[in-house]
Write a protein that holds these residues in place. Structure first.
Motif, PDB file in Angstrom:
ATOM      1  N   GLN A  94       0.824  -1.201   0.000  1.00  0.00           N
ATOM      2  CA  GLN A  94       0.000   0.000   0.000  1.00  0.00           C
ATOM      3  C   GLN A  94       0.861   1.254   0.000  1.00  0.00           C
ATOM      4  O   GLN A  94       2.059   1.208   0.251  1.00  0.00           O
ATOM      5  N   ASP A  96       0.462   5.166   1.646  1.00  0.00           N
ATOM      6  CA  ASP A  96      -0.310   5.992   2.571  1.00  0.00           C
ATOM      7  C   ASP A  96       0.032   7.469   2.400  1.00  0.00           C
ATOM      8  O   ASP A  96       1.208   7.825   2.285  1.00  0.00           O
ATOM      9  N   HIS A 173      -6.544  10.418   6.363  1.00  0.00           N
ATOM     10  CA  HIS A 173      -5.528   9.411   6.097  1.00  0.00           C
ATOM     11  C   HIS A 173      -6.076   8.551   4.966  1.00  0.00           C
ATOM     12  O   HIS A 173      -7.222   8.105   5.031  1.00  0.00           O
ATOM     13  N   LYS A 175      -5.197   5.533   1.652  1.00  0.00           N
ATOM     14  CA  LYS A 175      -4.310   4.462   1.202  1.00  0.00           C
ATOM     15  C   LYS A 175      -4.681   4.003  -0.199  1.00  0.00           C
ATOM     16  O   LYS A 175      -5.866   3.783  -0.489  1.00  0.00           O
ATOM     17  N   ILE A 177      -4.235   0.587  -2.150  1.00  0.00           N
ATOM     18  CA  ILE A 177      -3.995  -0.760  -1.637  1.00  0.00           C
ATOM     19  C   ILE A 177      -4.047  -1.785  -2.771  1.00  0.00           C
ATOM     20  O   ILE A 177      -4.957  -1.749  -3.613  1.00  0.00           O
TER      21      ILE A 177
END
Length: 349
Positions: A94, A96, A173, A175, A177
């Motif tokens: 991932q 971030d 936040h 991500k 993925i």
């Protein structure tokens, strides 16, 4: 089109009492729902998912240049086996990113969570990634703030009841993925609850996301154009348990198949303390209090609650950046009353 396995909520319906009632039921009974009519088209979502695939197709050397081990703020790339959930390694890679901010100098830190504040890591091999993901971050932030206000209205409190915990913008936040295929079923990401207010998930066509309902795991089939939304622990806390943060997980796809998703987590500012909302008598009587886990207690101070999860999930970053004396002292002061899990030979949290 895949069959819906969760309630479907239209953003367009949330100006009506009927729509708010449906939202309240989905958020309190299930804690998960599909969101449609949110303003980001199916084609636009596919563009973001294609960009995600391009990132993961970069060479290992290119991705390692933005490896999270380089960031005390927990930003950047994680290869397979770099993140843990519920004490086990996840079979995913991932990328971030969070709010783009200036880091606070070590000598000015007064709380351990302040070390989360800082810049993102962006790959020089993909200059288009930063503007695209920053734009997506802003769009999803707007959707979640609007949805949070509608949720407050559905609970019979002022739409802006939690605005003071967000300030000018929420803590976010996100991500990119990738779940590579496996010969046998593996933990793509283990069973967990999300720590913030709201989570939005953009899925490709591959299934794998599962939600716990009445002791069973229900598959969350992808629906083209729809986001999957789940309630986070901060909203369960703010509603005294009326809204439900629900356990969920992802199982790895079969060998020869990959699953891509983009997850976006919205929370209060790290400096905030989450209040308990003054629910109407009828709803307050049905609120059973937030669920508790003695091994992972829920903290009302947002920054430490977020940091706790990062330290446990990314132990390689913790060992690199949080074992210096200054950080260890701050951690000891903030988490002195918590049960501890070994991070390294000298540091515990």
């Amino acid at each position: 089109m895949n069959a819906a396995t969760l309630p479907i909520i239209s953003m367009d319906s949330l100006d009506s009492a009927e729509g708010l009632a449906k939202l309240r039921h989905a958020a309190s009974d299930v804690g998960f729902f599909y969101l449609v009519d949110h303003g980001i088209s199916y084609d636009s979502q596919q563009d973001y998912l294609r960009l995600s695939r391009e990132f993961f197709q970069l060479t290992s050397q290119q991705k390692q240049r933005v490896d999270m081990i380089r960031s005390p703020h927990f930003r950047g790339y994680n290869g397979m086996g770099s993140e843990m959930t519920a004490g086990r390694l996840d079979a995913r890679e991932q990328f971030d990113w969070m709010n783009e901010e200036q880091a606070i100098p070590e000598v000015k830190l007064t709380q351990p969570w302040q070390k989360l504040i800082g810049p993102n890591l962006w790959p020089s091999a993909m200059p288009q990634l930063k503007p695209a993901l920053t734009s997506l971050q802003q769009r999803l932030s707007g959707i979640t703030v609007n949805l949070l206000q509608k949720l407050c209205m559905s609970l019979g409190v002022d739409a802006n009841a939690l605005d003071h915990t967000i300030g000018e913008q929420p803590y976010t936040h996100a991500k990119l993925i990738r779940y590579p295929g496996q010969e046998s079923p593996q933990q793509g990401v283990g069973a967990h609850k999300d720590p913030g207010y709201l989570t939005l998930v953009m899925q490709d066509t591959q299934s794998g996301l599962k939600v716990e309902r009445d002791g069973d795991w229900v598959d969350v089939a992808p629906i083209p154009g729809a986001f999957v939304v789940n309630i986070g622990e901060l909203l369960e806390l703010a509603s005294n348990g009326f809204l439900k943060a629900t356990n969920h997980k992802v199982e790895s796809p079969k060998q020869g198949v990959e699953r891509y998703s983009i997850a976006f987590f919205m929370a209060a500012q790290l400096s905030a303390t989450v209040p308990v909302l003054p629910l109407p008598d009828e709803l307050r009587a049905r609120a059973s209090g937030p669920s508790t886990d003695p091994n992972n207690p829920l903290l009302t101070d947002v920054g430490n609650n977020v940091l706790k999860g990062r330290l446990r999930s990314h132990t390689h970053v913790t060992r690199r950046h949080y074992c210096q004396q200054t950080a260890r002292t701050l951690l000891a002061n903030s988490f002195a009353q918590m049960p501890i899990t070994d991070i390294c030979n000298e540091c515990t949290i």
